[in-house]
Design an enzyme around this catalytic site. Structure first.
Site, PDB file in Angstrom:
ATOM      1  N   ARG A 244       0.821  -1.127  -0.214  1.00  0.00           N
ATOM      2  CA  ARG A 244       0.051  -0.107  -0.141  1.00  0.00           C
ATOM      3  C   ARG A 244       0.879   1.030   0.215  1.00  0.00           C
ATOM      4  NH1 ARG A 244      -2.991   0.125   5.107  1.00  0.00           N
ATOM      5  NH2 ARG A 244      -1.627   1.764   5.858  1.00  0.00           N
TER       6      ARG A 244
ATOM      7  N   LYS B 233      12.238   3.207   5.568  1.00  0.00           N
ATOM      8  CA  LYS B 233      12.199   4.500   6.126  1.00  0.00           C
ATOM      9  C   LYS B 233      13.325   4.496   5.481  1.00  0.00           C
ATOM     10  CE  LYS B 233       8.254   5.256   7.089  1.00  0.00           C
ATOM     11  NZ  LYS B 233       7.880   3.695   8.181  1.00  0.00           N
TER      12      LYS B 233
ATOM     13  N   LYS C 286      11.452  10.764  10.836  1.00  0.00           N
ATOM     14  CA  LYS C 286      10.345   9.300  10.482  1.00  0.00           C
ATOM     15  C   LYS C 286      11.803   8.284  11.109  1.00  0.00           C
ATOM     16  CE  LYS C 286       6.836   9.627   7.855  1.00  0.00           C
ATOM     17  NZ  LYS C 286       6.663   9.217   6.131  1.00  0.00           N
TER      18      LYS C 286
ATOM     19  N   GLU D 136       4.561   7.044   2.496  1.00  0.00           N
ATOM     20  CA  GLU D 136       5.232   6.143   2.469  1.00  0.00           C
ATOM     21  C   GLU D 136       4.697   4.579   2.066  1.00  0.00           C
ATOM     22  OE1 GLU D 136       5.773   4.940   6.642  1.00  0.00           O
ATOM     23  OE2 GLU D 136       2.931   4.087   6.430  1.00  0.00           O
TER      24      GLU D 136
ATOM     25  N   SER E 210      -2.670  -2.889   5.945  1.00  0.00           N
ATOM     26  CA  SER E 210      -4.054  -3.252   6.948  1.00  0.00           C
ATOM     27  C   SER E 210      -5.513  -2.536   6.123  1.00  0.00           C
ATOM     28  CB  SER E 210      -4.260  -3.609   8.381  1.00  0.00           C
ATOM     29  OG  SER E 210      -4.103  -1.459   8.508  1.00  0.00           O
TER      30      SER E 210
ATOM     31  N   GLU F 101       6.855   0.924  11.521  1.00  0.00           N
ATOM     32  CA  GLU F 101       5.238   0.735  11.041  1.00  0.00           C
ATOM     33  C   GLU F 101       4.635   0.468  11.660  1.00  0.00           C
ATOM     34  OE1 GLU F 101       4.924   1.571   7.589  1.00  0.00           O
ATOM     35  OE2 GLU F 101       6.764   0.901   6.681  1.00  0.00           O
ATOM     36  N   GLY F 102       3.100   0.826  11.554  1.00  0.00           N
ATOM     37  CA  GLY F 102       2.081   1.034  12.853  1.00  0.00           C
ATOM     38  C   GLY F 102       1.663   2.398  13.424  1.00  0.00           C
TER      39      GLY F 102
ATOM     40  N   ARG G  82      -8.229   7.131   4.915  1.00  0.00           N
ATOM     41  CA  ARG G  82      -8.053   7.399   6.444  1.00  0.00           C
ATOM     42  C   ARG G  82      -7.803   8.323   7.334  1.00  0.00           C
ATOM     43  NH1 ARG G  82      -2.802   4.105   7.899  1.00  0.00           N
ATOM     44  NH2 ARG G  82      -1.969   5.177   6.218  1.00  0.00           N
TER      45      ARG G  82
ATOM     46  N   ASN H 215       4.178   0.639   2.131  1.00  0.00           N
ATOM     47  CA  ASN H 215       3.976  -0.219   3.282  1.00  0.00           C
ATOM     48  C   ASN H 215       4.362  -1.516   2.491  1.00  0.00           C
ATOM     49  OD1 ASN H 215       3.020   1.274   6.253  1.00  0.00           O
ATOM     50  ND2 ASN H 215       1.370   1.941   3.872  1.00  0.00           N
TER      51      ASN H 215
END
Length: 500
Positions: free
Chosen positions: A141, A333, A391, A163, A170, A395-396, A476, A165
């Protein structure tokens, strides 16, 4: 006048105006909550302090946090990044296959990031072992913010990459369901109480295939394994709340492809799985063809050596891990930062026009190490922190630093520790007044939305491409004064795009 926005001025002025008085919209709440419940738009309830006599509460369900109505995205940019996704899939596959590039780039982190170093060590160990996998499956993603500052009214709104992923991307399932919810609400209510003034047309709500694309992609890779009676392991976090986003994928695999799924944590893999018949992974008497990771992206997923042993059992076996170790590392990253340097994208993408289209999504990305560029970036971040984001290799959600927090963070790090971070130009996404539904209540908020485009890649053992396509989208949305964007981390709601 163009039907769709071509400048920041047009984009900002054509966005709908949503009523900000929650009291005027209470009639929407019951309709929305009941729709969520009947369509699986749900989370597991947060852990409670319930006593043993009320253990059933531990399996209680709550509606997922959502936007009551869709949020604006420039149609031209939406179409552009959807079309670009196959090129990004190819780029990251080629990065994953360039052993020297991965080694040279990740060795520059030194010992600054223990978790990434541990994954990197496992990758080197796997390479030395010569573990052979029958296929590569990538479920990606690419995330973007819309850069459209009001101070530049005649400039074009641009999607800029936050970024890329490569592991545990998810909300593909629930994102598609939210899009259906918004279409339902538009048809049922016209949003007449919410929209003052303005209107939303059905063709502004794009279709979203993310509900089915991941399951179909895994099935395509599963077929290359060559054992129809094998199973897929979905590797999950203990106490996972976002269960139903995952269950939709499981149901797709069974109903469309007749593939069974077992849900295990890494610790459970260590306890319940074994390698037999050479390098084949088994759970009981069932061979495992694919291990699809919805865990494993953060140090908290490996609290003991048992979890690391479980992952290594998968990685040294013939089972196809999603992602493989090289893909996991390609999503770091540091790789993102190095890609922004001149000539690096072109190392992997021969077509110059495609390479330029990829570069147009980037903002400035800089090292924070002891090199001259790193020292220059360090000084810029200290002197003008509100222009940047710092950064780590994580992740998350919840790990980045912004604004006045940047000098505090950088001042606390040693030169060696700074190698584990990168600096990125701040993307200036405009705020938008929306209405959010969380925990059964409506909340007006000025929000910012992050657009994610899913990518599906499948290739065989020889590298021949079987599938390379976009796989739908995610939006999101979070309050503009909250910097992080993860729904699962508690920072955001699930939304869908309104194309302007």
């Amino acid at each position: 006048m163009s039907k769709f926005a071509t400048t920041n001025r047009e984009f900002l002025s054509r966005r709908p105006q949503y009523v900000q008085a929650a009291s005027e919209l209470r009639g929407y709440i019951e309709t929305a909550l009941d729709w969520e419940a009947t369509h699986g738009l749900l989370f597991r309830a947060p852990p409670s302090d319930a006593t043993a006599s009320t253990d059933w509460l531990q399996a209680a369900l709550v509606p997922a946090p959502i936007a009551l109505a869709p949020s604006p995205v420039p149609r031209s940019e939406f179409d552009r990044v959807v079309a670009l996704q196959p090129a990004l899939n190819q780029l990251f596959d080629r990065i994953s296959r360039d052993h020297d590039f991965l080694v040279n780039t990740l060795q520059s982190l030194g010992t600054a990031d223990e978790f990434t170093s541990r994954v990197f060590e496992m990758y080197l160990k796997q390479t030395a072992l010569g573990a052979i996998k029958p296929a590569v499956i990538g479920i990606h993603r690419s995330d973007y913010l819309i850069h459209a500052p009001e101070s530049e009214p005649d400039s074009k709104p641009r999607a800029k990459q936050v970024e890329f992923n490569t592991i545990a991307a998810s909300f593909a399932s629930l994102s598609a369901v939210v899009g259906e919810f918004h279409r339902f609400m538009l048809a049922r209510t016209g949003y007449k109480d919410l929209l003052k003034p303005g209107r939303i047309d059905a063709d502004q709500l794009p279709p979203n295939e993310s509900l089915t694309s991941i399951g179909d992609g895994i099935a395509a890779g599963f077929a290359l394994y060559g054992q129809p009676d094998a199973v897929v392991i979905m590797v999950v976090q203990p106490g996972e709340r976002n269960v139903y986003d995952q269950r939709f994928i499981e149901q797709r695999l069974w109903e469309r492809h007749h593939i069974s799924v077992a849900r295990l944590s890494f610790a459970e893999i260590r306890d319940k799985c074994a390698i037999r018949d050479g390098s084949r992974l088994f759970i009981g008497d069932q061979e495992v063809a694919v291990a699809y990771y919805r865990s494993g992206y953060a140090p908290t997923d490996f609290p003991t050596e048992k979890e690391w042993d479980g992952r290594w059992l998968v990685e040294k076996s013939r089972a196809i891990s999603v992602p493989n170790l090289a893909y996991h590392l390609a999503g770091c990253k540091k790789i993102q930062q190095v890609l922004a340097q001149p000539g690096v994208v072109e190392r992997f993408i021969d077509d110059q026009e495609t390479a330029q289209q990829i570069r147009e999504c980037f903002v400035g990305l800089y090292p924070l190490d002891s090199s001259p560029d790193g020292q220059k970036a360090f000084e810029a971040a200290i002197n003008n922190p509100r222009n940047y984001v710092v950064k780590p290799q994580r992740e998350g959600g919840g790990y980045n630093s912004y604004g006045d927090d940047i000098p505090k963070l950088l001042g606390s790090l040693s030169e060696e520790e700074r190698k584990g971070y990168i600096l990125m130009d701040l993307i200036r996404a405009p705020g938008f007044n929306s209405m959010l539904l969380r925990n059964g209540e409506l909340f007006p908020a000025e929000v910012v939305s992050e657009l994610g485009i899913y990518g599906i890649w499948v290739s065989d053992a020889q590298g021949n491409v079987v599938v390379n396509r976009h796989g739908g989208h995610l939006l999101r949305t979070k309050a503009s004064d909250i910097r992080e964007g993860g729904v699962a981390a508690g920072f955001a709601v699930i939304d869908s795009p309104l194309l302007i």
